[in-house]
Design a protein around this motif. Structure first.
Motif: not given
Length: 663
Positions: A590, A467, A347, A593-594, A502, A498-499, A349, A268
């Motif tokens: 989410e 993403a 996480d 988060r992204e 991360a 995606v997770r 990110r 990321y």
């Protein structure tokens, strides 16, 4: 605001005269117009191509030259609220001033008509491209395919922005060469139909290669998928039942095609590791389309968004403004929803998106030297009771140990207090917004600028990356599942992709950090590194209190019935129940988060009709004022005042009928 800035395309003559040839990467848009052009030029192959090139600047890049982009996409949501400057606070609060005329506080205030006017000037360029490329007797694919496809994309892209912000708007499909003053609002359904047709034509015509600087088939597919998902969303439920299932099915198919062609970056952090204009971070396979900027000073493209998310640091002890710290306009502060949406331990990110440490760069006295830790932001869990206060200054209970080399190259280890420490969650209950001070979102930081106070940035702005495409596919699957033809478990497959990216990888240093401040090494300003506030550390360990480790983490969600605890907490706060609503909430979390701070949030919440509930829960300055009608923006008064019907100005009753409800 000057009333000549309005939809009736008085701008058309300006658009034709200005040459529309602007700037981008050195091999693409670095051209300077030296002579005025008349309409005849734009009916030649060269003129049509230059008009299309101008569209990139006018439609994709120009919103980043002022404060329009963040006010219309980040303010007034669960993610961001007013920071230390109130120039555009009305866009966040939704108070009595948020109407068809927004009071202008200063030269930075975004008027209610800016977005409308920019959009229709861009649409006029798109219409000119389409008209001239259609009429010209040519077999040149650069005109008949590429430029034509770009024209259709630009028109669809702009109308998508308009319909998601305002609902139905006037449909203008031919260029204007004289003043026009009679317009009617098309329905949202009619606008969506036109957007779909234009993006489909763009897919047919655009080339496969050229991303992220040039429009491609995949860019058109991504935005067509976004259009179909938006048309199938709750804000359109009064009329979308006939297209919803087919839209969601096609959305998912398009997403799968784009995902296959644009693999995610491995880390990321790669997305934000900006070291120079046009470096590797700006050309990753994940990036589908970017607004282009360049260090070529002949360009008229300007990006000022490196300043907007930056918290003030230069007025704190032992600190001064520097190139790597950015010029802190302090417009946007993250809400506590942002801090609480992440799994802070597992996480990566949040630790790769926010700057949580600053070096001392203005040392005085005998205690500190430049390079010591000067500012520390602790983003801790809401249950953490370690800290009694929001703010600490030189507290002997909070120490930092640092090892560095002295002038002779000898290792030196020191343990010192920290001049300024800010804590997200303290037992005293005071928040970071009290001062306000906050960890700055650093995704847009640009240390390559020409000097410390330079507002002009050279860094590209990501408009679309895969993403986002993964998460659109997941949302389509969630919606199909609610209709009985999809699967919530399949939606998890997209979300988990995606997770999983991360999560921290085995061997990764969780305390390592970088951002665009690192690009100072290529700045013509050539700053002394000793004066930099940028440092390659984050506050992961100070915030989580775990022992140092390089073990891998996991963020995979295996069951829709058991979501991550941070999501369950948000679901509880919002009072959500039912599998579809829980999964949509998880999906929207989410997306934060992204994609936090990437100019998607307001439109995502408005189209899903979750804007009011989420903003009331997490944005304190907006909570007292936001109402259901704020899911759409007010139609600008300048448009209503200058619009005619059957040769006469609109009556007050006609203006009100053309206005969105509630304004």
């Amino acid at each position: 605001m000057n009333k000549t800035r309005y939809i009736s395309i008085r701008l058309a003559a300006i658009v034709l005269a200005m040459g529309t040839v602007q700037s981008c990467h050195d091999d693409f848009l670095d051209e300077t117009l030296t002579t005025a052009r008349n309409n005849d030029y734009y009916q030649t192959e060269e003129g049509i191509i230059s008009l299309a090139i101008g569209g990139y600047q006018r439609i994709l890049a120009q919103p980043f030259a002022n404060e329009l982009q963040y006010t219309t996409t980040n303010y007034g949501t669960d993610e961001f609220t007013i920071g230390g400057d109130d120039s555009n606070g009305t866009w966040n609060r939704y108070n009595a001033n948020f109407q068809s005329i927004i009071p202008i506080i200063n030269s930075n205030t975004v008027g209610s008509d800016w977005q409308f006017n920019y959009a229709y000037a861009g649409i006029n360029i798109a219409n000119l491209i389409i008209q001239y490329a259609t009429a010209i007797d040519s077999q040149n694919p650069a005109v008949k395919e590429v430029a034509m496809g770009e024209g259709h994309f630009f028109r669809a892209f702009t109308y998508l922005r308009l319909v998601r912000q305002y609902g139905g708007v006037p449909l203008k499909l031919v260029p204007s060469s004289t003043v026009e003053n009679e317009f009617v609002r098309a329905t949202a359904q009619e606008v969506y139909d036109q957007i779909v047709a234009d993006f489909q034509e763009a897919i047919n015509l655009l080339p496969a290669g050229g991303a992220p600087a040039r429009l491609t088939k995949d860019a058109a597919k991504h935005y067509l998928a976004k259009t179909l998902l938006s048309r199938a969303s709750e804000i359109n439920d009064s009329w979308n039942s006939g297209t919803k299932q087919a839209d969601l099915t096609q959305c998912k198919q398009l997403c799968d095609e784009v995902i296959a062609a644009h693999p995610l970056a491995t880390n990321y952090q790669d997305l934000w590791d900006f070291t120079a204009p046009d470096d590797a971070s700006e050309n990753l396979s994940e990036i589908i389309l970017s607004a282009q900027f360049t260090s070529n000073l002949s360009s008229s493209s300007i990006n000022i968004n490196h300043m907007m998310f930056t918290s003030k640091y230069d007025d704190l002890p032992m600190m001064k403004r520097d190139l790597t710290g950015m010029r802190p306009y302090s417009r946007l502060a993250p809400t506590y929803f942002v801090y609480e949406a992440y799994d802070l331990v597992n996480d990566s990110r949040i630790w790769k998106s926010f700057r949580t440490k600053h070096r001392v760069n203005n040392a005085s006295g005998s205690t500190y030297i430049n390079g010591d830790l000067g500012i520390l932001y602790i983003i801790n869990h809401k249950s953490d009771n370690t800290f009694a206060q929001r703010k600490y200054n030189n507290d002997p209970g909070i120490l930092n140990t640092r090892t560095y080399e002295d002038a002779e190259g000898n290792p030196v280890t020191t343990t010192k207090t920290i001049p300024s420490v800010y804590v997200a969650h303290s037992t005293g209950g005071e928040t970071l917004l009290a001062e306000p001070r906050w960890p700055s979102l650093s995704k847009h930081f640009d240390g390559s600028r020409l000097n410390i106070n330079e507002t002009r940035g050279f860094r590209d702005e990501i408009l679309a990356r895969s993403a986002d495409t993964y998460l659109m596919a997941a949302e389509a699957e969630i919606r199909l599942a609610a209709m009985g033809s999809g699967s919530y478990a399949n939606a998890l497959t997209y979300i988990n992709a995606v997770r999983e990216r991360a999560a921290f990888k085995a061997g990764e240093d969780r305390s390592y950090y970088t951002d665009g401040g690192a690009a100072y090494t290529v700045s013509a300003f050539a700053p002394d590194p000793n004066n930099n506030s940028f440092m390659t550390e984050n506050s992961y360990y100070e915030s989580t209190h775990i022992a140092e480790t390089t073990a891998a983490t996991t963020l995979t969600v295996s069951s829709t019935g058991t979501l991550p605890q941070e999501d369950e907490d948000i679901i509880s706060t919002l009072g959500i129940s039912g599998e579809y609503n829980r999964m949509l909430c998880f999906l929207l979390n989410e997306r934060t988060r992204e994609l936090c701070g990437e100019y998607h949030r307001w439109e995502d919440l408005a189209r899903t009709k979750t804007l009011v509930s989420r903003t009331r829960a997490y944005n304190a300055s907006a909570a007292p004022f936001i109402q259901d009608h704020h899911n759409l923006r007010p139609i600008p008064q300048s448009f209503l005042d200058l619009n005619f019907s059957n040769g006469s100005p609109l009556t007050p009753e006609q203006k009100q009928a053309m206005q969105n409800p509630g304004y």
